[in-house]
Motif scaffolding. Sequence first.
Motif, PDB file in Angstrom:
ATOM      1  N   ARG A 250       0.945  -1.284  -0.192  1.00 36.42           N
ATOM      2  CA  ARG A 250       0.040  -0.074   0.071  1.00 36.42           C
ATOM      3  C   ARG A 250       0.691   1.158  -0.057  1.00 36.42           C
ATOM      4  NH1 ARG A 250      -3.489  -1.069   5.320  1.00 36.42           N
ATOM      5  NH2 ARG A 250      -0.943  -1.841   5.992  1.00 36.42           N
ATOM      6  N   TRP A 251       0.289   2.458  -0.662  1.00 32.58           N
ATOM      7  CA  TRP A 251       0.920   3.628  -0.639  1.00 32.58           C
ATOM      8  C   TRP A 251       0.456   4.568   0.138  1.00 32.58           C
ATOM      9  CZ3 TRP A 251       5.450   4.459  -3.315  1.00 32.58           C
ATOM     10  CH2 TRP A 251       5.992   3.161  -4.116  1.00 32.58           C
ATOM     11  N   PHE A 252       0.929   5.210   1.343  1.00 29.18           N
ATOM     12  CA  PHE A 252       0.312   6.139   2.365  1.00 29.18           C
ATOM     13  C   PHE A 252       1.019   7.473   1.889  1.00 29.18           C
ATOM     14  CE2 PHE A 252      -0.174   2.203   4.316  1.00 29.18           C
ATOM     15  CZ  PHE A 252      -1.419   2.442   4.971  1.00 29.18           C
ATOM     16  N   TYR A 253       0.186   8.579   1.743  1.00 22.70           N
ATOM     17  CA  TYR A 253       0.943   9.699   1.498  1.00 22.70           C
ATOM     18  C   TYR A 253       0.628  10.572   3.000  1.00 22.70           C
ATOM     19  CZ  TYR A 253       2.092  14.227  -0.828  1.00 22.70           C
ATOM     20  OH  TYR A 253       2.594  15.603  -1.125  1.00 22.70           O
ATOM     21  N   TYR A 254       1.736  10.668   3.647  1.00 19.89           N
ATOM     22  CA  TYR A 254       1.462  11.756   4.816  1.00 19.89           C
ATOM     23  C   TYR A 254       1.636  13.141   4.598  1.00 19.89           C
ATOM     24  CZ  TYR A 254       2.580  12.904   9.763  1.00 19.89           C
ATOM     25  OH  TYR A 254       2.612  13.656  11.016  1.00 19.89           O
TER      26      TYR A 254
ATOM     27  N   ARG B 117       2.275  12.809  17.462  1.00 24.69           N
ATOM     28  CA  ARG B 117       1.022  13.416  16.587  1.00 24.69           C
ATOM     29  C   ARG B 117       0.319  11.918  16.406  1.00 24.69           C
ATOM     30  NH1 ARG B 117       5.302  14.100  12.069  1.00 24.69           N
ATOM     31  NH2 ARG B 117       6.924  14.916  13.277  1.00 24.69           N
ATOM     32  N   PRO B 118      -1.150  12.225  16.725  1.00 24.41           N
ATOM     33  CA  PRO B 118      -1.965  11.161  16.631  1.00 24.41           C
ATOM     34  C   PRO B 118      -2.068  10.350  15.378  1.00 24.41           C
ATOM     35  CG  PRO B 118      -3.020  13.059  17.375  1.00 24.41           C
ATOM     36  CD  PRO B 118      -1.641  13.683  17.174  1.00 24.41           C
ATOM     37  N   ASN B 119      -2.019  11.153  13.995  1.00 27.20           N
ATOM     38  CA  ASN B 119      -2.264  10.363  12.882  1.00 27.20           C
ATOM     39  C   ASN B 119      -0.855   9.786  12.329  1.00 27.20           C
ATOM     40  OD1 ASN B 119      -4.934  10.894  12.409  1.00 27.20           O
ATOM     41  ND2 ASN B 119      -4.659  12.824  11.226  1.00 27.20           N
ATOM     42  N   TYR B 120       0.155  10.248  13.052  1.00 26.48           N
ATOM     43  CA  TYR B 120       1.380   9.673  12.426  1.00 26.48           C
ATOM     44  C   TYR B 120       1.425   8.597  13.304  1.00 26.48           C
ATOM     45  CZ  TYR B 120       6.298   8.413  12.510  1.00 26.48           C
ATOM     46  OH  TYR B 120       7.432   7.818  12.233  1.00 26.48           O
ATOM     47  N   LYS B 121       1.112   8.535  14.657  1.00 29.21           N
ATOM     48  CA  LYS B 121       0.971   7.256  15.462  1.00 29.21           C
ATOM     49  C   LYS B 121       0.125   6.286  14.898  1.00 29.21           C
ATOM     50  CE  LYS B 121       2.416   9.462  20.080  1.00 29.21           C
ATOM     51  NZ  LYS B 121       1.962   9.715  21.254  1.00 29.21           N
TER      52      LYS B 121
ATOM     53  N   LEU C 296      -0.584   5.830  11.628  1.00 33.08           N
ATOM     54  CA  LEU C 296       0.165   5.443  10.465  1.00 33.08           C
ATOM     55  C   LEU C 296       1.068   4.404  10.788  1.00 33.08           C
ATOM     56  CD1 LEU C 296       0.811   5.837   7.470  1.00 33.08           C
ATOM     57  CD2 LEU C 296       2.298   7.444   8.120  1.00 33.08           C
ATOM     58  N   LYS C 297       1.761   4.313  11.784  1.00 34.01           N
ATOM     59  CA  LYS C 297       2.885   3.472  12.260  1.00 34.01           C
ATOM     60  C   LYS C 297       2.100   2.288  12.666  1.00 34.01           C
ATOM     61  CE  LYS C 297       6.528   3.810  14.443  1.00 34.01           C
ATOM     62  NZ  LYS C 297       7.713   4.240  15.195  1.00 34.01           N
ATOM     63  N   GLU C 298       0.931   2.347  13.193  1.00 37.19           N
ATOM     64  CA  GLU C 298       0.046   1.071  13.545  1.00 37.19           C
ATOM     65  C   GLU C 298      -0.322   0.166  12.503  1.00 37.19           C
ATOM     66  OE1 GLU C 298      -2.811   2.163  16.455  1.00 37.19           O
ATOM     67  OE2 GLU C 298      -1.378   2.861  17.963  1.00 37.19           O
TER      68      GLU C 298
ATOM     69  N   VAL D 217       0.703   0.342   9.137  1.00 39.84           N
ATOM     70  CA  VAL D 217       1.558  -0.119   8.006  1.00 39.84           C
ATOM     71  C   VAL D 217       2.334  -1.219   8.416  1.00 39.84           C
ATOM     72  CG1 VAL D 217       2.335   2.207   7.189  1.00 39.84           C
ATOM     73  CG2 VAL D 217       3.611   1.075   9.142  1.00 39.84           C
ATOM     74  N   ASN D 218       2.459  -2.079   7.069  1.00 38.65           N
ATOM     75  CA  ASN D 218       3.016  -3.353   7.115  1.00 38.65           C
ATOM     76  C   ASN D 218       4.222  -3.713   6.444  1.00 38.65           C
ATOM     77  OD1 ASN D 218       1.137  -4.584   9.021  1.00 38.65           O
ATOM     78  ND2 ASN D 218      -0.320  -4.649   6.999  1.00 38.65           N
ATOM     79  N   ALA D 219       5.070  -4.721   6.423  1.00 40.14           N
ATOM     80  CA  ALA D 219       6.170  -4.899   5.648  1.00 40.14           C
ATOM     81  C   ALA D 219       5.752  -4.782   4.253  1.00 40.14           C
ATOM     82  CB  ALA D 219       6.919  -6.137   5.902  1.00 40.14           C
ATOM     83  N   GLY D 220       6.702  -3.997   3.419  1.00 34.02           N
ATOM     84  CA  GLY D 220       6.098  -3.911   1.958  1.00 34.02           C
ATOM     85  C   GLY D 220       5.349  -2.844   1.596  1.00 34.02           C
ATOM     86  N   ASP D 221       4.671  -1.996   2.765  1.00 32.61           N
ATOM     87  CA  ASP D 221       4.029  -0.945   2.315  1.00 32.61           C
ATOM     88  C   ASP D 221       5.046   0.379   2.238  1.00 32.61           C
ATOM     89  OD1 ASP D 221       1.588  -2.064   2.640  1.00 32.61           O
ATOM     90  OD2 ASP D 221       1.143  -1.485   4.724  1.00 32.61           O
ATOM     91  N   ASN D 222       4.749   1.403   1.793  1.00 35.05           N
ATOM     92  CA  ASN D 222       5.388   2.860   1.355  1.00 35.05           C
ATOM     93  C   ASN D 222       4.787   3.970   2.190  1.00 35.05           C
ATOM     94  OD1 ASN D 222       7.185   1.251  -0.775  1.00 35.05           O
ATOM     95  ND2 ASN D 222       5.183   0.780  -1.296  1.00 35.05           N
ATOM     96  N   ILE D 223       5.677   4.946   2.544  1.00 36.73           N
ATOM     97  CA  ILE D 223       5.154   6.140   2.676  1.00 36.73           C
ATOM     98  C   ILE D 223       5.829   7.259   2.062  1.00 36.73           C
ATOM     99  CG2 ILE D 223       5.057   7.728   4.920  1.00 36.73           C
ATOM    100  CD1 ILE D 223       5.230   5.340   6.775  1.00 36.73           C
ATOM    101  N   ILE D 224       4.782   8.036   1.646  1.00 34.77           N
ATOM    102  CA  ILE D 224       5.463   9.096   0.891  1.00 34.77           C
ATOM    103  C   ILE D 224       5.327  10.484   1.585  1.00 34.77           C
ATOM    104  CG2 ILE D 224       5.202  10.663  -1.333  1.00 34.77           C
ATOM    105  CD1 ILE D 224       3.499   8.180  -2.195  1.00 34.77           C
ATOM    106  N   VAL D 225       6.287  11.254   1.739  1.00 35.98           N
ATOM    107  CA  VAL D 225       6.185  12.811   2.408  1.00 35.98           C
ATOM    108  C   VAL D 225       6.555  13.523   1.208  1.00 35.98           C
ATOM    109  CG1 VAL D 225       6.461  12.073   4.600  1.00 35.98           C
ATOM    110  CG2 VAL D 225       8.454  12.615   3.375  1.00 35.98           C
ATOM    111  N   ALA D 226       6.115  14.996   1.511  1.00 35.99           N
ATOM    112  CA  ALA D 226       6.573  15.979   0.368  1.00 35.99           C
ATOM    113  C   ALA D 226       8.136  16.333   0.656  1.00 35.99           C
ATOM    114  CB  ALA D 226       5.721  17.276   0.399  1.00 35.99           C
ATOM    115  N   SER D 227       8.559  16.450   1.754  1.00 35.39           N
ATOM    116  CA  SER D 227       9.898  16.671   2.047  1.00 35.39           C
ATOM    117  C   SER D 227      10.171  16.214   3.539  1.00 35.39           C
ATOM    118  CB  SER D 227      10.125  18.086   2.044  1.00 35.39           C
ATOM    119  OG  SER D 227       9.322  18.888   2.846  1.00 35.39           O
TER     120      SER D 227
END
Length: 209
Positions: free
Chosen positions: A3-7, A55-59, A61-63, A65-75
Motif C-alpha cells: 500500500r502507498w500512504f501519503y503523509y 502526533r495522533p495520525n502519525y502514530k 500510520l505506524k500502527e 503499515v506493514n512490511a512492503g508498504d510505502n510512505i510518501i512525504v513531500a519533504s
Amino acid sequence: MSRWFYYLRISTTKKQKLDRQLENQNLESFCQRMGLNKDQLIVMEEKKTGKNFDRPNYKLLKEVVNAGDNIIVASVDRFGRNYIEGRKEFAELLAAGVKVYVLNRPMLEELYKLNNNMSKFMINFLVDWELITAEEDLNKIKERQREGIEAAQAKGRHLGRKATEFPDNFEAEYESWKAGDQTAVQTMNNLDLKPNTFYRMVKKWENKK
C-alpha cells in the motif's frame, strides 16, 4: 499487495495549507515513475508541529503499515524537524520493511532499487543531512520569533491579547448589578459585553479596590 500512504503534515499556523502538498507537482511525477494512480494513495493529514513525533495520525500510520508498504512525504521536514527522534523513526520504519519516499529527493528511489550496503549507507547519509537541516531551520524560526518578541518588548509594545478598556458607564452598571437592581445578563447587555469579557472586567475592577 503493498500500500502507498501519503503523509501530509503542516503546523497549526494559518498560512500553511495541506492543499499545497496534495497538488505538489513532484507527486504527479513520482506517481508516473512508480506507475501509480493518485487514487491509490491513502492520504493521512496532520495539523501538528514537527518538533516531535507525538502526533495522533502519525502514530496511527505506524500502527497500520506493514512490511512492503510505502510512505510518501513531500519533504523530510514534513516527516519531522527533530533530528534524533526523526532518525529513530526513519530507522524503525525501514527495519519494519516500510520504505519512506521523499518527493523532493528522488535519489532515494534509485537507492532503494539498488538494495546493497552502499545504497543503505547513502540512504542514511541523505536522511541524516535532511533531518539536521530541518531541525536547524526550526531553531532559526524560533530564534527569529524570540528576537521579534524581545524587539517588540524593548519598544514597549504590548504582546498577546489587547487589554479591554472599561466602558464609560461600567462603574454605574457594576454598582446597580451588585446592589441587586439588575441581573448580570441585563448588565452585560447595557455594557454591550460578552460574558467572558464582563467577568474578566469585574475581576479586574474588584482587584483595583
